[in-house]
Design an enzyme around this catalytic site. Structure first.
Site, short mmCIF file in Angstrom:
data_model
loop_
_atom_site.label_atom_id
_atom_site.label_comp_id
_atom_site.label_asym_id
_atom_site.label_seq_id
_atom_site.Cartn_x
_atom_site.Cartn_y
_atom_site.Cartn_z
N CYS A 12 0.83 -1.21 0.00
CA CYS A 12 0.00 0.00 0.00
C CYS A 12 0.87 1.26 0.00
O CYS A 12 1.55 1.55 0.99
CB CYS A 12 -0.91 -0.02 1.23
SG CYS A 12 -1.78 1.51 1.56
N CYS A 72 -0.10 3.69 2.74
CA CYS A 72 0.44 3.24 4.03
C CYS A 72 1.90 3.67 4.14
O CYS A 72 2.33 4.14 5.20
CB CYS A 72 0.35 1.73 4.16
SG CYS A 72 -1.31 1.04 4.03
#
Length: 133
Positions: free
Chosen positions: A55, A58
């Site tokens: 991600c 993230c």
């Protein structure tokens, strides 16, 4: 000249220049985070981050979360749960983690206070922490 520049700059500057620095920070934070069971058992508020290594949001949020951890770790548990790890399937379902990153803030009695999905500005976290502390 480029090698001299890279070798004479502080390590943090070199890391910020590499595309993998967010992933490195994310992995380091996951390794340092308090275990989920320990966080749920103590009487401190808890910020659970549901994340995935792949991600990019993230990864980009990792510096912000790391700064918050440095500032609030004595008052707030910081837990990181990788959604791709089957051991966290129950928590992913229980907290309805539908996207990553998902941040779920629990009060000191482990009741859900707020949930955010995606990129969250640091002031939002600070305001929420002030409310539960």
């Amino acid at each position: 000249a480029l090698a001299t520049l890279l070798l004479t700059r502080p390590a943090a500057s070199v890391m910020s220049m590499t595309p993998i620095s967010g992933l490195v920070t994310l992995k380091a934070m996951a390794a340092e985070s308090i275990p989920y069971e320990q966080a749920i058992a103590n009487q401190k508020p808890t910020l659970i981050e549901f994340y995935a290594d792949w991600c990019t949001t993230c990864q980009s949020m990792s510096a912000t979360v790391d700064e918050l951890h440095q500032q609030y770790s004595d008052q707030v548990n910081f837990v990181m749960l990788n959604i791709d790890d089957p051991q966290w399937a129950r928590q992913v379902a229980d907290f309805h983690a539908s996207g990553v990153p998902q941040f779920t803030l629990l009060s000191s009695n482990q009741q859900s206070v707020n949930t955010w999905v995606g990129k969250v500005p640091k002031p939002i976290f600070k305001t929420a922490f002030a409310e539960v502390l």
